[in-house]
Motif scaffolding. Sequence first.
Motif, PDB file in Angstrom:
ATOM      1  N   ARG A  33       0.863  -1.138  -0.062  1.00 21.29           N
ATOM      2  CA  ARG A  33      -0.029  -0.054  -0.259  1.00 21.29           C
ATOM      3  C   ARG A  33       0.848   1.304   0.027  1.00 21.29           C
ATOM      4  O   ARG A  33       0.767   2.262  -0.849  1.00 21.29           O
ATOM      5  CB  ARG A  33      -0.719  -0.055   1.106  1.00 21.29           C
ATOM      6  N   THR A  34       1.894   1.151   0.975  1.00 21.18           N
ATOM      7  CA  THR A  34       2.907   2.318   1.053  1.00 21.18           C
ATOM      8  C   THR A  34       3.404   2.709  -0.369  1.00 21.18           C
ATOM      9  O   THR A  34       3.807   3.820  -0.831  1.00 21.18           O
ATOM     10  CB  THR A  34       3.729   2.247   2.183  1.00 21.18           C
ATOM     11  N   TRP A  35       4.001   1.489  -1.034  1.00 28.58           N
ATOM     12  CA  TRP A  35       4.463   1.424  -2.126  1.00 28.58           C
ATOM     13  C   TRP A  35       3.693   2.133  -3.378  1.00 28.58           C
ATOM     14  O   TRP A  35       4.277   3.050  -3.988  1.00 28.58           O
ATOM     15  CB  TRP A  35       4.889  -0.023  -2.585  1.00 28.58           C
ATOM     16  N   ALA A  36       2.538   1.763  -3.282  1.00 26.50           N
ATOM     17  CA  ALA A  36       1.644   2.148  -4.375  1.00 26.50           C
ATOM     18  C   ALA A  36       1.196   3.693  -4.141  1.00 26.50           C
ATOM     19  O   ALA A  36       1.521   4.512  -5.042  1.00 26.50           O
ATOM     20  CB  ALA A  36       0.258   1.536  -4.285  1.00 26.50           C
ATOM     21  N   SER A  43       1.059  -9.321  -9.742  1.00 29.75           N
ATOM     22  CA  SER A  43       0.562  -8.340  -8.638  1.00 29.75           C
ATOM     23  C   SER A  43       1.142  -6.944  -8.756  1.00 29.75           C
ATOM     24  O   SER A  43       0.314  -6.005  -8.539  1.00 29.75           O
ATOM     25  CB  SER A  43       1.002  -8.996  -7.249  1.00 29.75           C
ATOM     26  N   ILE A  44       2.532  -6.707  -8.838  1.00 30.19           N
ATOM     27  CA  ILE A  44       3.031  -5.303  -9.174  1.00 30.19           C
ATOM     28  C   ILE A  44       2.509  -4.800 -10.205  1.00 30.19           C
ATOM     29  O   ILE A  44       2.034  -3.549 -10.440  1.00 30.19           O
ATOM     30  CB  ILE A  44       4.505  -5.530  -9.229  1.00 30.19           C
ATOM     31  N   LEU A  45       2.351  -5.521 -11.457  1.00 30.10           N
ATOM     32  CA  LEU A  45       1.658  -4.908 -12.639  1.00 30.10           C
ATOM     33  C   LEU A  45       0.204  -4.302 -12.367  1.00 30.10           C
ATOM     34  O   LEU A  45      -0.118  -3.329 -12.908  1.00 30.10           O
ATOM     35  CB  LEU A  45       1.684  -5.996 -13.751  1.00 30.10           C
ATOM     36  N   VAL A  46      -0.518  -5.106 -11.563  1.00 32.73           N
ATOM     37  CA  VAL A  46      -1.948  -4.897 -11.531  1.00 32.73           C
ATOM     38  C   VAL A  46      -2.067  -3.443 -10.470  1.00 32.73           C
ATOM     39  O   VAL A  46      -2.872  -2.685 -11.060  1.00 32.73           O
ATOM     40  CB  VAL A  46      -2.720  -6.115 -10.680  1.00 32.73           C
ATOM     41  N   ILE A  47      -1.286  -3.548  -9.528  1.00 37.13           N
ATOM     42  CA  ILE A  47      -1.317  -2.546  -8.688  1.00 37.13           C
ATOM     43  C   ILE A  47      -0.604  -1.336  -9.253  1.00 37.13           C
ATOM     44  O   ILE A  47      -1.395  -0.026  -9.395  1.00 37.13           O
ATOM     45  CB  ILE A  47      -0.576  -2.541  -7.558  1.00 37.13           C
ATOM     46  N   THR A  48       0.363  -1.164 -10.171  1.00 32.57           N
ATOM     47  CA  THR A  48       0.965  -0.206 -11.126  1.00 32.57           C
ATOM     48  C   THR A  48      -0.314   0.446 -11.979  1.00 32.57           C
ATOM     49  O   THR A  48      -0.243   1.557 -12.107  1.00 32.57           O
ATOM     50  CB  THR A  48       2.059  -0.582 -11.690  1.00 32.57           C
ATOM     51  N   SER A  49      -0.930  -0.412 -12.667  1.00 26.29           N
ATOM     52  CA  SER A  49      -1.983  -0.332 -13.589  1.00 26.29           C
ATOM     53  C   SER A  49      -3.026   0.632 -12.897  1.00 26.29           C
ATOM     54  O   SER A  49      -3.570   1.681 -13.424  1.00 26.29           O
ATOM     55  CB  SER A  49      -2.485  -1.415 -14.221  1.00 26.29           C
ATOM     56  N   HIS A  50      -3.460   0.173 -11.530  1.00 30.33           N
ATOM     57  CA  HIS A  50      -4.491   1.012 -10.935  1.00 30.33           C
ATOM     58  C   HIS A  50      -3.943   2.177 -10.649  1.00 30.33           C
ATOM     59  O   HIS A  50      -4.637   3.303 -10.631  1.00 30.33           O
ATOM     60  CB  HIS A  50      -4.996   0.071  -9.624  1.00 30.33           C
ATOM     61  N   VAL A  51      -2.630   2.378 -10.020  1.00 28.62           N
ATOM     62  CA  VAL A  51      -1.999   3.781  -9.708  1.00 28.62           C
ATOM     63  C   VAL A  51      -1.955   4.491 -10.873  1.00 28.62           C
ATOM     64  O   VAL A  51      -2.335   5.781 -10.838  1.00 28.62           O
ATOM     65  CB  VAL A  51      -0.602   3.443  -9.041  1.00 28.62           C
ATOM     66  N   LEU A  74      -8.425   5.752  -5.192  1.00 31.26           N
ATOM     67  CA  LEU A  74      -6.882   5.323  -5.191  1.00 31.26           C
ATOM     68  C   LEU A  74      -6.846   4.404  -4.060  1.00 31.26           C
ATOM     69  O   LEU A  74      -6.642   3.099  -4.202  1.00 31.26           O
ATOM     70  CB  LEU A  74      -5.881   6.356  -4.991  1.00 31.26           C
ATOM     71  N   GLU A  75      -7.340   4.625  -2.884  1.00 33.73           N
ATOM     72  CA  GLU A  75      -7.479   3.836  -1.764  1.00 33.73           C
ATOM     73  C   GLU A  75      -8.525   2.659  -2.036  1.00 33.73           C
ATOM     74  O   GLU A  75      -8.048   1.379  -1.463  1.00 33.73           O
ATOM     75  CB  GLU A  75      -7.686   4.618  -0.564  1.00 33.73           C
ATOM     76  N   GLN A 107      -7.142  -1.256  -1.774  1.00 35.40           N
ATOM     77  CA  GLN A 107      -7.727  -2.099  -0.630  1.00 35.40           C
ATOM     78  C   GLN A 107      -8.377  -3.452  -1.405  1.00 35.40           C
ATOM     79  O   GLN A 107      -8.192  -4.504  -0.728  1.00 35.40           O
ATOM     80  CB  GLN A 107      -8.632  -1.414   0.194  1.00 35.40           C
ATOM     81  N   ARG A 108      -9.155  -3.205  -2.491  1.00 34.86           N
ATOM     82  CA  ARG A 108      -9.715  -4.408  -3.022  1.00 34.86           C
ATOM     83  C   ARG A 108      -8.632  -5.339  -3.725  1.00 34.86           C
ATOM     84  O   ARG A 108      -8.992  -6.694  -3.707  1.00 34.86           O
ATOM     85  CB  ARG A 108     -10.803  -3.978  -4.148  1.00 34.86           C
ATOM     86  N   ILE A 109      -7.751  -4.715  -4.320  1.00 39.64           N
ATOM     87  CA  ILE A 109      -6.540  -5.638  -4.890  1.00 39.64           C
ATOM     88  C   ILE A 109      -5.937  -6.277  -3.855  1.00 39.64           C
ATOM     89  O   ILE A 109      -5.677  -7.471  -3.877  1.00 39.64           O
ATOM     90  CB  ILE A 109      -5.682  -4.568  -5.911  1.00 39.64           C
ATOM     91  N   LEU A 110      -5.414  -5.637  -2.976  1.00 34.75           N
ATOM     92  CA  LEU A 110      -4.817  -6.293  -1.766  1.00 34.75           C
ATOM     93  C   LEU A 110      -5.745  -7.168  -1.009  1.00 34.75           C
ATOM     94  O   LEU A 110      -5.142  -8.271  -0.375  1.00 34.75           O
ATOM     95  CB  LEU A 110      -4.565  -5.170  -0.458  1.00 34.75           C
ATOM     96  N   ASP A 111      -7.154  -7.022  -0.847  1.00 38.76           N
ATOM     97  CA  ASP A 111      -8.057  -8.147  -0.409  1.00 38.76           C
ATOM     98  C   ASP A 111      -7.817  -9.372  -1.281  1.00 38.76           C
ATOM     99  O   ASP A 111      -7.908 -10.717  -0.760  1.00 38.76           O
ATOM    100  CB  ASP A 111      -9.603  -7.551  -0.283  1.00 38.76           C
ATOM    101  N   GLY A 112      -7.814  -9.364  -2.845  1.00 35.74           N
ATOM    102  CA  GLY A 112      -7.790 -10.405  -3.340  1.00 35.74           C
ATOM    103  C   GLY A 112      -6.334 -11.029  -3.215  1.00 35.74           C
ATOM    104  O   GLY A 112      -6.351 -12.277  -3.296  1.00 35.74           O
ATOM    105  N   LEU A 113      -5.226 -10.346  -3.204  1.00 33.45           N
ATOM    106  CA  LEU A 113      -4.189 -11.009  -2.914  1.00 33.45           C
ATOM    107  C   LEU A 113      -3.945 -11.662  -1.450  1.00 33.45           C
ATOM    108  O   LEU A 113      -3.041 -12.729  -1.226  1.00 33.45           O
ATOM    109  CB  LEU A 113      -2.773  -9.991  -2.892  1.00 33.45           C
TER     110      LEU A 113
END
Length: 229
Positions: free
Chosen positions: A92-95, A146-154, A209-210, A214-220
């Motif tokens: 989360r902090t990274w994103a 996982s990093i790709l999905v988070i980066t795309s969202h950001v 953003l938040e 949180q939904r991506i992190l829930d899935g992970l």
Amino acid sequence: MTELLWGKEPARTRGPKPAITLTAIAEVGIAIADAEGLDAVSMQRVAGELPVTKMALYRYVPGKTELVAVMSDLAMGGPPDRPDLPWREALRTWAVDLYDGFTRHPWLLQSTIGRRLLGPNELAWMERGVAALTGTGLSGGEQLDSILVITSHVRNIAQQSTTFPGHTTGLTEEDMQLSLAEILSTEADRFPHLTTAMRTSAGSENQGLEFGLQRILDGLELLISGRTD
């Protein structure tokens, strides 16, 4: 290109000491892009801000494509130092740090897409993100995805909430919200569900953003818990 991105400037032949450095050239390009957008960056424009001619500039960098690549890696910088955190908070902090970088230099959203060579700073961001998932039970491919999905969202949220230099509409986020509210106040019958949703919402794109993070992190977390079980 690789040599330039990784700080290996071309060897100089005998002669006077270079008047400038590749970093100085990139910093001028960054300043122009921050103020006026990426389209405003040209070899001629950058040379005009430095004590060299346009032709002399080509001794340091082959062209605009290479210049933008160096600018992008320099503008991104390395990821901020953070204390050791559990994987979820670390991601989360990274994103959020990545989002802040995109909003400081909106043109990075244009210059860091597509197939291209990566510089040391961009790889350092990837390293930090993957490191957060080490020991979670995810495979290397799953960590990278996982990093790709988070980066795309950001990137998507940053693109929606950022005004690009040189392409401004003159509207603030508040202006847009007020304009939409005004339209819906007279068109509620036409857009009933949207009107209802808007009445019960508050805040800015940062909520998106938040919420998405949180939904991506829930899935992970669900995936990781299944692996550890």
